[in-house]
Design a protein around this motif. Structure first.
Motif, short mmCIF file in Angstrom:
data_model
loop_
_atom_site.label_atom_id
_atom_site.label_comp_id
_atom_site.label_asym_id
_atom_site.label_seq_id
_atom_site.Cartn_x
_atom_site.Cartn_y
_atom_site.Cartn_z
N SER A 30 22.76 67.33 64.80
CA SER A 30 24.17 67.37 65.22
C SER A 30 24.84 66.01 65.08
O SER A 30 25.94 65.80 65.58
CB SER A 30 24.26 67.83 66.68
OG SER A 30 23.60 66.90 67.54
N VAL A 31 24.19 65.09 64.38
CA VAL A 31 24.67 63.71 64.28
C VAL A 31 25.05 63.38 62.84
O VAL A 31 24.33 63.71 61.90
CB VAL A 31 23.60 62.72 64.78
CG1 VAL A 31 24.05 61.28 64.56
CG2 VAL A 31 23.29 62.97 66.25
N SER A 32 26.19 62.72 62.67
CA SER A 32 26.60 62.21 61.37
C SER A 32 26.26 60.72 61.28
O SER A 32 26.41 59.98 62.25
CB SER A 32 28.11 62.38 61.16
OG SER A 32 28.44 63.74 60.93
N LEU A 42 26.65 55.92 63.74
CA LEU A 42 26.20 57.22 64.21
C LEU A 42 27.21 57.83 65.18
O LEU A 42 27.79 57.13 66.02
CB LEU A 42 24.85 57.11 64.93
CG LEU A 42 23.67 56.57 64.11
CD1 LEU A 42 22.47 56.33 65.02
CD2 LEU A 42 23.31 57.54 63.00
N SER A 43 27.43 59.13 65.05
CA SER A 43 28.34 59.82 65.96
C SER A 43 28.03 61.32 65.93
O SER A 43 27.61 61.85 64.90
CB SER A 43 29.80 59.58 65.56
OG SER A 43 30.67 60.23 66.45
N HIS A 44 28.24 61.99 67.06
CA HIS A 44 28.09 63.45 67.09
C HIS A 44 29.27 64.07 66.36
O HIS A 44 30.39 63.56 66.40
CB HIS A 44 28.03 63.94 68.54
CG HIS A 44 26.72 63.66 69.20
ND1 HIS A 44 25.58 64.38 68.95
CD2 HIS A 44 26.37 62.71 70.10
CE1 HIS A 44 24.58 63.90 69.67
NE2 HIS A 44 25.03 62.88 70.37
N GLY A 45 29.02 65.17 65.67
CA GLY A 45 30.06 65.83 64.91
C GLY A 45 29.82 65.72 63.43
O GLY A 45 28.74 65.33 62.99
N LYS A 46 30.85 66.03 62.63
CA LYS A 46 30.69 66.07 61.18
C LYS A 46 31.30 64.87 60.46
O LYS A 46 31.36 64.85 59.24
CB LYS A 46 31.30 67.36 60.65
CG LYS A 46 30.58 68.62 61.14
CD LYS A 46 31.11 69.87 60.47
CE LYS A 46 30.31 71.09 60.89
NZ LYS A 46 30.78 72.34 60.20
N VAL A 48 31.92 60.32 60.86
CA VAL A 48 31.66 59.11 61.63
C VAL A 48 32.24 57.86 60.98
O VAL A 48 32.48 56.87 61.66
CB VAL A 48 30.13 58.92 61.85
CG1 VAL A 48 29.43 58.72 60.51
CG2 VAL A 48 29.83 57.74 62.76
N THR A 201 28.14 65.80 55.52
CA THR A 201 29.19 65.36 56.42
C THR A 201 30.56 65.40 55.74
O THR A 201 30.66 65.41 54.50
CB THR A 201 28.93 63.92 56.90
OG1 THR A 201 28.99 63.03 55.78
CG2 THR A 201 27.55 63.80 57.55
#
Length: 218
Positions: A30-32, A42-46, A48, A201
């Motif tokens: 779940s990390v981009s 790094l960030s959650h979602g699609k 970053v 992503t």
């Protein structure tokens, strides 16, 4: 990466290697992730790349963490560890193969890298396989280093020795010298590294769509 740690490269050197190996983006679970000059974003979602709240892991910190995982046997499988040195030699064999086959007639007539003359005529897979094996022989490596040093010196004075100039002579030289470095060994009980689901992503899609086609107006 395993080979770099086996050769006991410094954290700074490994950080530089990481920069060349990882680029663009990647989706993991779940990390981009986005690989940038200052480190891994790094960030959650699609997405970053432009997220100002993203966590940034410096390349030096990433190198240190990989070292910790190697020490604990969690970074690579036992097969990958066993094949690291051979894989390193195979990559160098490919670079040398492409370099040698781009010699100009002038370079061939001068006899540069004569120790590689046997690789001609049997095709890429067979020739690189044989060269990979030869690179494991200290005597062959010494001869190759001496001949390569002579070629590289001449090439810096006469670029017509190569038909194409995309090669990285200094990198090949450093790779050659690295094969003689003392190595340490790592062990692991992992038969394979745990798999993580990947996704493309939005950053990767945007980069591909805005990159053009290498043609004017593309």
């Amino acid at each position: 990466m395993v080979a770099a740690f086996e050769k006991q490269k410094t954290t700074a050197e490994i950080a530089e290697i990481l920069k060349t190996l990882y680029h663009g983006g990647n989706g993991l679970g779940s990390v981009s992730a986005w690989y940038a000059e200052d480190g891994i974003h790094l960030s959650h979602g699609k997405s970053v790349r432009y997220d100002r709240s993203a966590q940034v892991i410096s390349w030096e910190s990433a190198a240190e963490r990989i070292g910790e995982l190697l020490e604990s046997g969690q970074f690579a499988s036992n097969v990958e560890l066993a094949e690291a040195a051979g894989y390193e030699r195979s990559l160098l064999a490919e670079k040398l193969w492409y370099l040698y086959h781009d010699f100009s007639e002038e370079a061939r007539e001068a006899g540069y890298l004569s120790c590689l003359s046997e690789i001609r005529g049997n095709g890429f897979p067979e020739e690189t396989r044989r060269l990979t094996e030869q690179l494991n022989d200290p005597a062959f490596r010494q001869t190759l280093k001496e001949e390569y040093a002579a070629f590289w010196t001449a090439y810096q004075q006469d670029r017509d020795l190569l038909r194409f100039h995309y090669h990285r002579p200094r990198e090949i030289w450093e790779n050659l010298k690295d094969l003689d470095l003392p190595r340490r060994t790592f062990s692991s009980d992992l038969s394979q590294v745990p798999t993580v689901q990947h996704f493309i992503t939005e950053d990767e899609i945007d980069t591909a769509m805005t990159g053009g086609s290498s043609f004017a107006g593309g």
